[in-house]
Write an enzyme that holds these catalytic residues in place. Structure first.
Site, PDB file in Angstrom:
ATOM      1  N   GLU A 267      -1.901  -5.869   8.239  1.00 44.02           N
ATOM      2  CA  GLU A 267      -1.050  -5.321   9.361  1.00 44.02           C
ATOM      3  C   GLU A 267      -1.621  -5.641  10.626  1.00 44.02           C
ATOM      4  OE1 GLU A 267      -0.796  -1.091   9.164  1.00 44.02           O
ATOM      5  OE2 GLU A 267       0.511  -1.295   7.108  1.00 44.02           O
TER       6      GLU A 267
ATOM      7  N   GLU B 208       8.596  -4.727  11.038  1.00 46.03           N
ATOM      8  CA  GLU B 208       8.750  -3.202  10.241  1.00 46.03           C
ATOM      9  C   GLU B 208       9.508  -2.444  11.584  1.00 46.03           C
ATOM     10  OE1 GLU B 208       6.188  -1.387   7.854  1.00 46.03           O
ATOM     11  OE2 GLU B 208       7.401   0.436   7.616  1.00 46.03           O
TER      12      GLU B 208
ATOM     13  N   ASP C  75       0.843  -1.111   0.014  1.00 49.76           N
ATOM     14  CA  ASP C  75       0.056  -0.172   0.186  1.00 49.76           C
ATOM     15  C   ASP C  75       1.017   1.005  -0.135  1.00 49.76           C
ATOM     16  OD1 ASP C  75       1.045  -0.061   2.527  1.00 49.76           O
ATOM     17  OD2 ASP C  75      -1.105   0.211   3.446  1.00 49.76           O
ATOM     18  N   SER C  76       2.265   0.875  -0.098  1.00 51.92           N
ATOM     19  CA  SER C  76       3.192   2.170  -0.272  1.00 51.92           C
ATOM     20  C   SER C  76       2.848   2.854  -1.299  1.00 51.92           C
ATOM     21  CB  SER C  76       4.527   1.513   0.220  1.00 51.92           C
ATOM     22  OG  SER C  76       4.890   0.442  -0.624  1.00 51.92           O
TER      23      SER C  76
ATOM     24  N   LYS D 139      -1.271  -9.689   2.416  1.00 51.74           N
ATOM     25  CA  LYS D 139      -0.414  -9.237   3.640  1.00 51.74           C
ATOM     26  C   LYS D 139      -1.466  -8.269   4.595  1.00 51.74           C
ATOM     27  CE  LYS D 139       2.932  -6.171   3.795  1.00 51.74           C
ATOM     28  NZ  LYS D 139       2.345  -4.762   4.637  1.00 51.74           N
TER      29      LYS D 139
END
Ligand code: KIV
Length: 287
Positions: A105, A167, A36-37, A103
């Site tokens: 979070e 991260e 999503d970056s 993926k």
């Protein structure tokens, strides 16, 4: 998993477009994440919270077209896994569009368990979670946080996560997590002990405007791009481009017919010259 068992390192990067995916395949990148970056790096968004399912699918499809062997992972964007039902619908969309894994979070064991039960492979992501927190700091520097991360990682593996992104977590803590888990750990800003490293592609090629502590820059694409665009502009304004070599050439004998027709009003084939303007020309062509 096989490489982890053999003690081998695997390598991953984020990717958002077809040509870059082709290059990554050629370079042998093992895992490619459509993160999503993409929002901050490609779409000019302020935060990850603006990234939509449609944005992700658009970029996933482009990257998929460039992939042959790499494992292709799609990030689940903000709010796309707000409950189990929503997560199942959205994760299935990514798989249908070519993702091998998704993926997400946070410590969402129930969602990971439900997706896994549905046959969808999930990568968990803990530590700095940009969708959940605007704080861009390291996580796990204090005892309570470190314990939460170690314990949480173990629970996410038990829930069915097939890998886990760590991260911005201190290296000594990611070393413990990597040792404790049997699934591969993927590090970003988390030191050398993770099984894989991941970085944002734009950060390593010097394209991103910001520089972060965890990044190593391997190229200066921003500089190269600026040089090329500026040189093109100068060439266009000075008359250096286009040159004859860039132009399409009409064979001389054909061109002579055109000039004859222009001068005499009628061609050797009997076409009459247009009366005036485009309409006349079109009419004449129709005839
Ligand atoms: O979106 C992304 O690029 C990511 C990486 C930082 C792992 O989630």
């Amino acid at each position: 998993m096989e490489k982890k068992a053999r003690g081998e390192k695997t390598v991953s990067l984020t990717c958002y477009d077809y040509p870059t995916a082709v290059i990554m395949e050629e370079a042998g990148i093992d895992l490619i994440l459509v993160g999503d970056s993409v929002g901050a790096n490609m779409l000019g968004y302020e935060t990850e919270l603006e990234v939509t399912m449609d944005d992700m699918i658009h970029h996933l499809k482009a990257v998929k077209r460039g992939i042959k062997d790499a494992c292709l992972v799609s990030d689940m964007p903000y709010a796309s896994y707000k409950d189990v039902e929503t997560a199942l619908i959205n994760a299935r969309k990514f798989v249908d569009h070519g993702a091998d894994m998704v993926k997400l979070e946070g410590f969402h064991e129930n969602i990971i368990a439900s997706l896994t039960a549905d046959g969808i492979e999930v990568i968990a992501h803990i530590g700095l979670n940009p969708q959940a927190s605007a704080e861009r700091r390291a996580f796990g520097k204090k005892f309570d946080e470190a314990v939460l991360l170690i314990d949480g990682a173990t629970r996410l593996e038990a829930a069915g996560a097939k890998m886990i992104v760590l991260e911005k977590i201190p290296q000594k803590i990611t070393e413990i997590i990597t040792r404790e888990l049997s699934i591969p750990t993927i590090g970003i800003g988390s030191g050398r002990f993770c099984d894989l490293q991941i970085l944002v592609i734009y950060d390593i090629i010097g394209f991103a405007p910001k520089k972060f502590k965890h990044i190593k820059v391997y190229g200066d694409i921003r500089k190269a791009l600026k040089q090329a665009v500026t040189a093109y502009k100068e060439d266009c304004t000075s008359g250096g481009f286009p040159a004859d070599e860039h132009a399409n050439i009409i064979p001389l004998e054909e061109f002579e017919k055109v000039t004859y027709w222009m001068q005499n009003g009628v061609s050797v084939l009997g076409n009459t010259r247009p009366i005036s303007g485009n309409n006349g020309f079109a009419k004449n062509m129709d005839n």
